[in-house]
Write a protein that holds these residues in place. Structure first.
Motif, PDB file in Angstrom:
ATOM      1  N   SER A   5       0.834  -1.208   0.000  1.00  0.00           N
ATOM      2  CA  SER A   5       0.000   0.000   0.000  1.00  0.00           C
ATOM      3  C   SER A   5       0.865   1.254   0.000  1.00  0.00           C
ATOM      4  N   LYS A   6       1.965   1.192   0.760  1.00  0.00           N
ATOM      5  CA  LYS A   6       2.880   2.346   0.784  1.00  0.00           C
ATOM      6  C   LYS A   6       3.529   2.555  -0.578  1.00  0.00           C
ATOM      7  N   LYS A   7       3.891   1.452  -1.219  1.00  0.00           N
ATOM      8  CA  LYS A   7       4.508   1.560  -2.549  1.00  0.00           C
ATOM      9  C   LYS A   7       3.498   2.134  -3.551  1.00  0.00           C
ATOM     10  N   THR A   8       2.246   1.673  -3.466  1.00  0.00           N
ATOM     11  CA  THR A   8       1.209   2.194  -4.354  1.00  0.00           C
ATOM     12  C   THR A   8       1.039   3.699  -4.164  1.00  0.00           C
ATOM     13  N   ALA A   9       1.032   4.123  -2.892  1.00  0.00           N
ATOM     14  CA  ALA A   9       0.890   5.556  -2.579  1.00  0.00           C
ATOM     15  C   ALA A   9       2.047   6.359  -3.156  1.00  0.00           C
ATOM     16  N   VAL A  10       3.258   5.818  -3.056  1.00  0.00           N
ATOM     17  CA  VAL A  10       4.439   6.494  -3.607  1.00  0.00           C
ATOM     18  C   VAL A  10       4.329   6.596  -5.127  1.00  0.00           C
ATOM     19  N   TYR A  11       3.907   5.505  -5.760  1.00  0.00           N
ATOM     20  CA  TYR A  11       3.754   5.516  -7.221  1.00  0.00           C
ATOM     21  C   TYR A  11       2.746   6.589  -7.643  1.00  0.00           C
ATOM     22  N   LEU A  12       1.639   6.695  -6.908  1.00  0.00           N
ATOM     23  CA  LEU A  12       0.616   7.682  -7.254  1.00  0.00           C
ATOM     24  C   LEU A  12       1.116   9.100  -6.988  1.00  0.00           C
ATOM     25  N   ASP A  13       1.927   9.270  -5.951  1.00  0.00           N
ATOM     26  CA  ASP A  13       2.528  10.589  -5.687  1.00  0.00           C
ATOM     27  C   ASP A  13       3.460  10.976  -6.833  1.00  0.00           C
ATOM     28  N   ASN A  22       3.882  17.642 -16.903  1.00  0.00           N
ATOM     29  CA  ASN A  22       3.494  17.150 -18.241  1.00  0.00           C
ATOM     30  C   ASN A  22       4.470  16.119 -18.798  1.00  0.00           C
ATOM     31  N   GLU A  23       5.049  15.335 -17.895  1.00  0.00           N
ATOM     32  CA  GLU A  23       5.952  14.250 -18.298  1.00  0.00           C
ATOM     33  C   GLU A  23       5.118  12.970 -18.448  1.00  0.00           C
ATOM     34  N   TYR A  24       4.436  12.849 -19.593  1.00  0.00           N
ATOM     35  CA  TYR A  24       3.434  11.808 -19.739  1.00  0.00           C
ATOM     36  C   TYR A  24       4.005  10.394 -19.699  1.00  0.00           C
ATOM     37  N   GLU A  25       5.208  10.212 -20.230  1.00  0.00           N
ATOM     38  CA  GLU A  25       5.794   8.873 -20.248  1.00  0.00           C
ATOM     39  C   GLU A  25       6.058   8.365 -18.831  1.00  0.00           C
ATOM     40  N   LEU A  26       6.626   9.225 -17.996  1.00  0.00           N
ATOM     41  CA  LEU A  26       6.898   8.840 -16.605  1.00  0.00           C
ATOM     42  C   LEU A  26       5.597   8.765 -15.805  1.00  0.00           C
ATOM     43  N   GLN A  27       4.671   9.652 -16.128  1.00  0.00           N
ATOM     44  CA  GLN A  27       3.371   9.620 -15.462  1.00  0.00           C
ATOM     45  C   GLN A  27       2.676   8.282 -15.718  1.00  0.00           C
ATOM     46  N   GLU A  28       2.714   7.842 -16.963  1.00  0.00           N
ATOM     47  CA  GLU A  28       2.091   6.563 -17.318  1.00  0.00           C
ATOM     48  C   GLU A  28       2.809   5.399 -16.634  1.00  0.00           C
ATOM     49  N   LYS A  29       4.132   5.471 -16.580  1.00  0.00           N
ATOM     50  CA  LYS A  29       4.923   4.407 -15.943  1.00  0.00           C
ATOM     51  C   LYS A  29       4.475   4.192 -14.492  1.00  0.00           C
ATOM     52  N   TYR A  30       4.374   5.279 -13.721  1.00  0.00           N
ATOM     53  CA  TYR A  30       4.043   5.134 -12.297  1.00  0.00           C
ATOM     54  C   TYR A  30       2.554   4.882 -12.076  1.00  0.00           C
ATOM     55  N   SER A  31       1.705   5.369 -12.983  1.00  0.00           N
ATOM     56  CA  SER A  31       0.277   5.043 -12.899  1.00  0.00           C
ATOM     57  C   SER A  31       0.068   3.543 -13.081  1.00  0.00           C
ATOM     58  N   ARG A  32       0.764   2.970 -14.062  1.00  0.00           N
ATOM     59  CA  ARG A  32       0.614   1.532 -14.333  1.00  0.00           C
ATOM     60  C   ARG A  32       1.210   0.692 -13.202  1.00  0.00           C
ATOM     61  N   LEU A  33       2.334   1.127 -12.650  1.00  0.00           N
ATOM     62  CA  LEU A  33       2.920   0.415 -11.511  1.00  0.00           C
ATOM     63  C   LEU A  33       1.948   0.406 -10.336  1.00  0.00           C
ATOM     64  N   ALA A  34       1.322   1.567 -10.088  1.00  0.00           N
ATOM     65  CA  ALA A  34       0.341   1.669  -8.995  1.00  0.00           C
ATOM     66  C   ALA A  34      -0.851   0.763  -9.259  1.00  0.00           C
TER      67      ALA A  34
END
Length: 207
Positions: A5-13, A22-34
């Motif tokens: 849960s903590k890792k998910t929260a970090v990914y969403l942060d 507006n860094e969409y590639e990195l945004q998508e990376k961490y959204s998908r990890l979460a």
């Protein structure tokens, strides 16, 4: 909170940080990890948050590429998944106003990017947002939902209904002392235009 849960929260942060840049590639990376971690851990609220983040990410990209049908499809899909996840796990949702946020975004999506045949869906999700915002007493979300319904009424040449929705939106913002100048400006402009179209210049100038 569990480690997952903590890792998910970090990914969403991190997703939120990269969204601001507006860094969409990195945004998508961490959204998908979460999202993947939340699904793996079977955490409904975290799954909902991840779906919401994915939908919002694609919607941001859609703003700059409005003709991109893949972005449109992804935005719609993730917002619907978020709402379905919320409605299937209400007891586990700790921030009820998130439902109205997603419903407003989805309603606006149908209004802005989809053909006229999707107006009923826009109305449905705006009404869902209104219902949830009333329950949570969220004036900003109430105002936004009423604003969307007013836009639909204007498109249907129903100025009286549009005025009722817009004035209700203003009342909600004033009642809660919400400082949201952009929303207020939009409401004032819409009311002014309606009264101008009716040749009621006194009210048009007032707004």
């Amino acid at each position: 909170k569990s480690l997952a849960s903590k890792k998910t929260a970090v990914y969403l942060d991190l997703n939120a940080i990269y969204a601001n840049w507006n860094e969409y590639e990195l945004q998508e990376k961490y959204s998908r990890l979460a999202l993947n971690l939340a699904i793996q851990e079977k955490k409904p609220y975290e799954i909902f948050n991840a779906y919401m983040a994915m939908g919002y990410m694609y919607e941001q990209q859609l703003d700059s590429s409005p003709s991109n049908q893949e972005l449109l499809k992804n935005t719609e899909s993730y917002y619907i998944k978020a709402i379905e996840t919320y409605q299937s796990n209400v007891a586990e949702m700790t921030i009820p106003s998130n439902l109205s946020f997603v419903a407003i975004n989805l309603s606006y999506l149908y209004l802005k990017y989809f053909p006229q045949s999707y107006r009923e869906k826009a109305v449905y999700y705006a009404e869902l947002a209104k219902k949830q915002a009333l329950e949570t007493q969220n004036g900003t979300h109430l105002a936004s939902a009423n604003g969307i319904l007013a836009d639909i009424a204007i498109q249907n040449n129903d100025s009286e209904t549009a005025k009722k929705y817009l004035i209700t939106a203003l009342v909600e913002l004033e009642r809660d002392n919400i400082d949201n100048p952009q929303t207020k400006l939009s409401i004032y402009e819409s009311l002014s235009q309606i009264f101008q179209n009716e040749n009621n210049y006194k009210e048009a100038i007032f707004y």
